[in-house]
Every structure is written in C-alpha cells, then in structure tokens.
Design a protein around this motif. Structure first.
Motif, PDB file in Angstrom:
ATOM      1  N   SER A 154       0.811  -1.221   0.000  1.00  0.00           N
ATOM      2  CA  SER A 154       0.000   0.000   0.000  1.00  0.00           C
ATOM      3  C   SER A 154       0.840   1.264   0.000  1.00  0.00           C
ATOM      4  O   SER A 154       0.345   2.347  -0.341  1.00  0.00           O
ATOM      5  N   VAL A 155       2.110   1.156   0.400  1.00  0.00           N
ATOM      6  CA  VAL A 155       2.993   2.327   0.404  1.00  0.00           C
ATOM      7  C   VAL A 155       4.158   2.191  -0.568  1.00  0.00           C
ATOM      8  O   VAL A 155       4.686   3.211  -1.037  1.00  0.00           O
ATOM      9  N   VAL A 156       4.575   0.973  -0.870  1.00  0.00           N
ATOM     10  CA  VAL A 156       5.661   0.774  -1.831  1.00  0.00           C
ATOM     11  C   VAL A 156       5.027   0.598  -3.208  1.00  0.00           C
ATOM     12  O   VAL A 156       4.879  -0.504  -3.725  1.00  0.00           O
ATOM     13  N   ASN A 157       4.603   1.705  -3.780  1.00  0.00           N
ATOM     14  CA  ASN A 157       3.979   1.691  -5.103  1.00  0.00           C
ATOM     15  C   ASN A 157       4.151   3.058  -5.739  1.00  0.00           C
ATOM     16  O   ASN A 157       4.451   4.051  -5.061  1.00  0.00           O
ATOM     17  N   ALA A 158       3.931   3.121  -7.040  1.00  0.00           N
ATOM     18  CA  ALA A 158       4.186   4.351  -7.784  1.00  0.00           C
ATOM     19  C   ALA A 158       3.285   5.495  -7.342  1.00  0.00           C
ATOM     20  O   ALA A 158       3.710   6.648  -7.303  1.00  0.00           O
ATOM     21  N   THR A 159       2.034   5.190  -7.011  1.00  0.00           N
ATOM     22  CA  THR A 159       1.106   6.253  -6.622  1.00  0.00           C
ATOM     23  C   THR A 159       1.574   6.952  -5.353  1.00  0.00           C
ATOM     24  O   THR A 159       1.629   8.191  -5.287  1.00  0.00           O
ATOM     25  N   THR A 160       1.903   6.166  -4.326  1.00  0.00           N
ATOM     26  CA  THR A 160       2.356   6.749  -3.069  1.00  0.00           C
ATOM     27  C   THR A 160       3.668   7.500  -3.246  1.00  0.00           C
ATOM     28  O   THR A 160       3.841   8.604  -2.723  1.00  0.00           O
TER      29      THR A 160
END
Length: 253
Positions: A92-98
C-alpha cells in the motif's frame, strides 16, 4: 559522473538554491552532491546530451532499499500481523502512486533535470517520473550516507502512511464510510476544504468536512489525504455517536 558544480539548465532559476531547498525538505544533506544530481537526471536529458548517465540505476537500487526498510519496519512494528497483511501493508505504500505523492510533497519536480521534450509535455508533474525519481533519491541517500540515513529518510516520509495502511484497507477508510453514511442519512456527499500552515519542509494540512452547509468534522495531517481522513473520522464518530450539533462550532478550516 557529472561534476558537482553542474545544475540543469531546464530547472527553475537559482538551481543551487533549489537543491539546498530540496535537502531541507528531505531532511538530508548530501556529502556527494553529484549523487544527488544524478538521482534527479531523467533519461530524456541524457538522450539530448550524450555521455551523461541517467538516474535509472539509482532507481533500481532505491527500489530495493525502500522495500527492505518498509518490510523491516512493519515486521518489527506489528509482531502479531500475519504474513498476508504484512504484504498488503507494504504494497500500500511501496507503489508508484504513493511515491509520486511523496515526491510532490517534498517538491521533487522543480529539481529534476529533464530534456526539452519532457519539459514541454509537463514531465515535472508526471506521476511515473516523480515516483522513479523518488526511488533514485533514496538510492542516492543510501550510497551517500549508508543504510541508516536511507532508513531515516524513508520512515520520515512514509511512517504515517504505513500506520494508516496497517489498520486495514476499508475498515478505517473513513472518507468512504462517511460518504456512505451521508448518502444514507442526508442524501448528500461530504465536501472537504483544505488549508495548510508551516514551511515547505514541515507543512501541516488542516481539513474541514461539511454536510448541510455546516462543519461536521475536522482533522489534520502531513498530507491533504491524511487531513481529509482525519476530518472524515471525526465527522463519522460524531454523527454515529448521536451528536446532533456537529456543525455548531462553525467553520475553522
């Protein structure tokens, strides 16, 4: 590797000031400024200026460092959390959006070294480009200051998001819960208003959520999203607890 005296011609005026301001917002001062400059160099600039290296290798390294820091943190922070939920929390935090959101919050866009075509097409605000550059910066901090420095940077940027995610998707998404409650009870959707205070490197956001023209809840956080979630939680709690005068205090945000 580029000289430490270099600054991209496509960056905003006063490049050295921009770089120093970025350091302030990151909370980290580079010893090797060439590493920082490299982390901000997009391949579009390199294609127009042969002989220079892009930030793609640092992005690769930063992705690995980021994943390890977040994995280590959630593993230690939530000792009773099962593996599946640990993986969801990390994802939920290790992604392109964040990462793009974080990059925008620290003002990474204006500091990027871009080619003319990428500059003209709005590259400084492209989510994918910002996310990649954020990973590259993490990789550069790791090489410049070691794992502890990189860990401090990652956690300073992501701890609040990690802890919100760890509460469980959906269950504590108060914006969604409030929207559903408002539709059922009031036949309308919540309206959020945001203000911010403080310097760029330590900005706080304050949100007020309104229903029926009145303030139903308020909250604050390090990002607009966090402030809105906090305001939604406040409103949801007040409405479901039976407080009928939730708008009586008036608007303060």
């Amino acid at each position: 590797m580029p000289s430490t005296t270099w600054w991209p011609s496509s960056a905003e005026a006063g490049g050295r000031h921009t770089l120093a301001s970025l350091d302030d917002r990151l909370g980290y001062s580079f010893t090797d400024h060439a590493l920082e400059q490299l982390a901000l160099t997009h391949r579009s600039w390199c294609s127009e200026n042969p002989g220079h290296e892009s930030n793609e290798r640092l992005e690769f390294l930063g992705d690995a460092v980021l994943g390890l820091v977040v994995t280590e943190y959630v593993f230690a922070r939530y000792p009773s959390m099962p593996e599946g939920q640990l993986a969801k929390t990390r994802a939920s935090v290790v992604n392109a959006t964040t990462l793009a959101e974080v990059a925008a919050e620290v003002g990474l866009g204006p500091a990027l070294r871009l080619g003319k075509g990428e500059e003209a097409s709005g590259g400084r605000s492209k989510s994918s480009l910002l996310a990649d550059a954020m990973e590259a910066v993490i990789g550069a901090v790791y090489l410049d200051g070691g794992y502890d420095a990189a860990r401090r940077l990652v956690l300073s940027l992501l701890t609040e998001r990690i802890e919100v995610a760890a509460e469980g998707p959906g269950e504590h998404d108060y914006k969604t819960q409030l929207q559903e409650l408002a539709a059922r009870r009031f036949d309308e959707l919540p309206v959020y208003r945001i203000r911010d205070e403080g310097p760029d490197h330590d900005k706080r956001f304050f949100a007020a959520v309104r229903l029926g023209g009145e303030v139903a809840g308020e909250g604050e956080g390090r990002s607009k999203k966090q402030a809105e979630q906090a305001a939604a939680k406040d409103a949801w709690a007040r409405i479901t607890s039976g407080l009928g005068d939730w708008g009586g205090e008036g608007e303060r945000a």
